[in-house]
Design an enzyme around this catalytic site. Structure first.
Site: not given
Ligand code: IMP
Length: 182
Positions: A42-43, A98-99, A102, A130, A151-152, A158, A164
């Site tokens: 949803k982000g 993507e939001d 990470d 990141k 963590f943001v 969220d 959000r």
């Molecule tokens: P990844 O698969 O580890 O790259 O994570 C991606 C998803 O994790 C993002 O689309 C977010 O929904 C969530 N996410 C990663 N870091 C953060 C953060 O700092 N704050 C909030 N959501 C995060």
């Protein structure tokens, strides 16, 4: 400012200028191509709605929901599809929105899926990146803002489904989540 927020990392004005820059770049990239813009729920919803208004070209929208976080702050490493696309991506120019990228696990899973489904091209735009946290080998084509390993929340992102709607990107006060680590 919301009392749970320690600091504003990216202001509303900085968000608007990053989105406008990305909109201009994507307008050039997709001129004459009618891309399928895929929002990862949803982000990414707030970013998507600003981004497509900054893109001056024909496009279509679709939505996908994946889960990698179980409500906490660390990715579980497992990515599940909760809602798939309604659109056939074969032969389409797909833009994944993507939001935040990470570890890159979520993105690498979707990227591979769209390639298997024979998309003509797959590109990625993320509002936040990141890079220090990356474990999966994924290419991110367009980045709004690179941030450190914090963590943001806000602008769609969220913690435990909260925050959000904040119009800025903020860093949470440790007191909000410290109970998770005790
Ligand atoms: P990844 O698969 O580890 O790259 O994570 C991606 C998803 O994790 C993002 O689309 C977010 O929904 C969530 N996410 C990663 N870091 C953060 C953060 O700092 N704050 C909030 N959501 C995060």
């Amino acid at each position: 400012m919301n009392p749970d927020i320690e600091d504003i990392l990216i202001s509303e004005e900085e968000i608007a200028s990053a989105v406008n820059r990305l909109g201009e770049q994507l307008t050039t990239e997709y001129a004459g191509k009618n891309p399928l813009v895929v929002c990862i729920l949803k982000g990414s919803v707030l970013f998507l709605s600003d981004l497509v208004r900054a893109m001056d070209c024909p496009l279509e929208l679709d939505f996908m929901d994946l889960s990698s976080y179980g409500g906490g702050m660390e990715s579980s490493g497992q990515v599940r599809i909760l809602k798939d696309l309604d659109t056939d991506v074969s032969g389409r120019d797909v833009l994944i929105v993507e939001d935040i990228v990470d570890t890159g696990n979520t993105l690498s899973k979707i990227f591979n899926l769209f390639e298997q489904r024979n998309a003509a091209s797959v590109k990625v735009v993320t509002f936040l990146n990141k890079p220090e946290r990356r474990t999966a080998d994924v290419k991110v084509d367009y980045v709004g803002v690179e941030i450190p390993d914090k963590f943001v929340v806000g602008y769609g992102m969220d913690f435990d489904e909260q925050y959000r709607g904040l119009p800025y990107i903020g860093i949470l006060k440790p007191s909000v989540y410290s109970h998770l680590f005790n």
